[in-house]
Design a protein around this motif. Structure first.
Motif, PDB file in Angstrom:
ATOM      1  N   HIS A   1      -2.747 -13.893 -40.610  1.00 13.57           N
ATOM      2  CA  HIS A   1      -3.692 -14.626 -39.767  1.00 13.57           C
ATOM      3  C   HIS A   1      -3.439 -14.368 -38.277  1.00 13.57           C
ATOM      4  O   HIS A   1      -4.364 -14.448 -37.472  1.00 13.57           O
ATOM      5  CB  HIS A   1      -3.629 -16.118 -40.079  1.00 13.57           C
ATOM      6  CG  HIS A   1      -4.208 -16.478 -41.417  1.00 13.57           C
ATOM      7  ND1 HIS A   1      -5.517 -16.238 -41.748  1.00 13.57           N
ATOM      8  CD2 HIS A   1      -3.638 -17.042 -42.518  1.00 13.57           C
ATOM      9  CE1 HIS A   1      -5.753 -16.647 -42.975  1.00 13.57           C
ATOM     10  NE2 HIS A   1      -4.629 -17.140 -43.469  1.00 13.57           N
TER      11      HIS A   1
ATOM     12  N   ASP B   1     -15.336 -14.790 -43.712  1.00 14.80           N
ATOM     13  CA  ASP B   1     -14.016 -15.403 -43.548  1.00 14.80           C
ATOM     14  C   ASP B   1     -14.235 -16.869 -43.184  1.00 14.80           C
ATOM     15  O   ASP B   1     -14.730 -17.185 -42.105  1.00 14.80           O
ATOM     16  CB  ASP B   1     -13.220 -14.700 -42.440  1.00 14.80           C
ATOM     17  CG  ASP B   1     -11.906 -15.412 -42.139  1.00 14.80           C
ATOM     18  OD1 ASP B   1     -11.397 -16.107 -43.050  1.00 14.80           O
ATOM     19  OD2 ASP B   1     -11.405 -15.296 -41.009  1.00 14.80           O
TER      20      ASP B   1
ATOM     21  N   THR C   1     -11.609 -19.143 -43.652  1.00 15.50           N
ATOM     22  CA  THR C   1     -10.277 -19.747 -43.616  1.00 15.50           C
ATOM     23  C   THR C   1     -10.094 -20.539 -42.317  1.00 15.50           C
ATOM     24  O   THR C   1     -10.660 -20.205 -41.277  1.00 15.50           O
ATOM     25  CB  THR C   1      -9.180 -18.680 -43.712  1.00 15.50           C
ATOM     26  OG1 THR C   1      -9.334 -17.749 -42.618  1.00 15.50           O
ATOM     27  CG2 THR C   1      -9.279 -17.918 -45.029  1.00 15.50           C
TER      28      THR C   1
ATOM     29  N   PRO D   1      -6.682 -21.618 -40.924  1.00 13.82           N
ATOM     30  CA  PRO D   1      -5.226 -21.806 -40.880  1.00 13.82           C
ATOM     31  C   PRO D   1      -4.793 -22.603 -39.656  1.00 13.82           C
ATOM     32  O   PRO D   1      -5.508 -22.662 -38.645  1.00 13.82           O
ATOM     33  CB  PRO D   1      -4.701 -20.372 -40.815  1.00 13.82           C
ATOM     34  CG  PRO D   1      -5.800 -19.601 -40.163  1.00 13.82           C
ATOM     35  CD  PRO D   1      -7.079 -20.238 -40.652  1.00 13.82           C
TER      36      PRO D   1
END
Length: 389
Positions: free
Chosen positions: A5, A51, A53, A55
């Motif tokens: 990431h 994407d 995500t 994080p």
């Protein structure tokens, strides 16, 4: 996995270095380098999906320093590009490349046909947009950090657009999706009209914002304190540097690269907000911007793609932006959508259904009234049919 990431946001350095190598190699390598960038973005976004995500980054300073690294990278790319069009071996750059690699960069440069220099302008303008404007956008939102502000403004100077640090932050984010915002394209406008209109009105808006700021402090607008004037002088210094590297020809070459980089910004403004409407008394919400979560665009453009969250909360650092998958969605990733926007018939064919869907799915009752008026004046038959409905 967490390391990935962090590393994904360094991909733009790889794209920049690939462009640099192409410009130094000269000849058909310049056009191949441009083609490679187009394939990476257009095919990459088409094949690699989204994407979404989110994080949690425990070491955000790494990602800030990574943004600062954009300035030396862009300086090197633009230097190499102007050098590639110059007849002089400025600072012994070509000789150094030959010494380090054994590749005769000067001979390759001198044998480069003009057509590949056009590719060089397009490639360099793309790098000014991707490495300069996008990074400058992120940094100049950090108004509390003088280092980021300085680096961001220098990055924006390469596209003659330091006023972006004023108009975008203090104007665009306040008036987005209203008729007061130069960067929001009304329904029916084509992108070429928008590039000119937004540039002229954006500069005027930045000047007025800065003039009001200085007046509150008791200063004249015509002084060194004016950030608009200082910013244009920064760009003028870059133009003078290009002239010193190769005379009028090199200067014109750099100006062409810079103007293309500036045009890219306005094309991006166009596709991020085209056709949106917002009642001025309504707070900016995620539904007031077109969004996309395409993976390659997100990773290499510092989540600029997550534009809906950015406009809802402009102070949030790029790594913490959320994907908002239920927001209004662009046609595809950024470079793909740029290409579509530059073909007005195709753009209106693809965007008209999206705009009508926005009216039905996202607009408030007050915004539906504004949307009806926008449809009536759009000049697009499919939109005009929905006026006053």
């Amino acid at each position: 996995m967490m390391l990935l990431h962090y590393l994904k946001f360094f991909l733009f350095h790889g794209i920049g270095l690939q462009a640099l190598a192409s410009l130094v190699a000269g000849g058909y390598w310049i056009s191949l380098g441009l083609l490679a960038v187009l394939v990476i973005y257009i095919a990459g976004d088409a094949l690699c999906g989204d994407d979404t995500t989110t994080p949690e980054f425990r070491h955000p300073a790494i990602l800030t320093v990574q943004l600062w690294m954009a300035l030396p990278l862009l300086c090197l790319i633009v230097f190499a590009s102007v050098w590639s069009f110059s007849s002089k071996d400025v600072a012994g750059f070509g000789a150094l490349i030959t010494e380090l690699t054994g590749y005769d960069a000067i001979s390759a440069r001198d044998a480069t046909p003009f057509l590949h220099h056009i590719s060089g302008v397009v490639l360099t303008g793309l790098m000014i947009g991707i490495i300069g404007t996008i990074t400058g956008h992120e940094l100049t939102h950090r108004t509390w950090d003088p280092v980021s502000m300085l680096i961001g403004r220098w990055l924006l100077a390469f596209s003659f657009d330091t006023i972006f640090s004023i108009e975008h932050v203090y104007g665009h984010h306040r008036y987005v999706s209203t008729t007061e915002d130069p960067a929001t394209a009304p329904r029916g406008r084509n992108v070429y009209h928008h590039v000119v209109a937004s540039t002229v009105k954006g500069n005027a808006s930045a000047w007025n914002i800065e003039r009001r700021r200085l007046r509150r402090k008791g200063h004249s607008a015509l002084s060194w304190r004016n950030a608009v004037i200082r910013g244009h002088l920064m760009s003028a210094l870059l133009v003078a540097t290009a002239f010193a590297m190769g005379g009028v020809g090199a200067m014109v070459y750099f100006v062409a690269c810079a103007l293309w980089g500036k045009a890219l910004l306005e094309i991006v403004n166009y596709m991020e907000h085209y056709g949106m409407v917002r009642h001025p008394e309504t707070p900016v919400q995620p539904r007031h911007s077109w969004n996309t979560n395409k993976r390659i665009s997100s990773w290499t453009m510092f989540n600029l793609t997550r534009h809906s969250h950015h406009h809802a909360q402009g102070e949030v650092p790029y790594q913490d932006l959320k994907p908002f998958p239920d927001s209004p969605m662009m046609i595809s990733g950024y470079l793909t959508t740029i290409v579509v926007a530059m073909i007005p018939p195709l753009w209106h064919k693809l965007m008209t259904p999206k705009v009508l869907e926005w009216d039905e799915k996202y607009a408030s009752s007050a915004e539906r009234v504004l949307a009806s008026h926008a449809n009536a004046t759009s000049g697009i038959p499919a939109l005009m049919k929905h006026a006053n409905q």
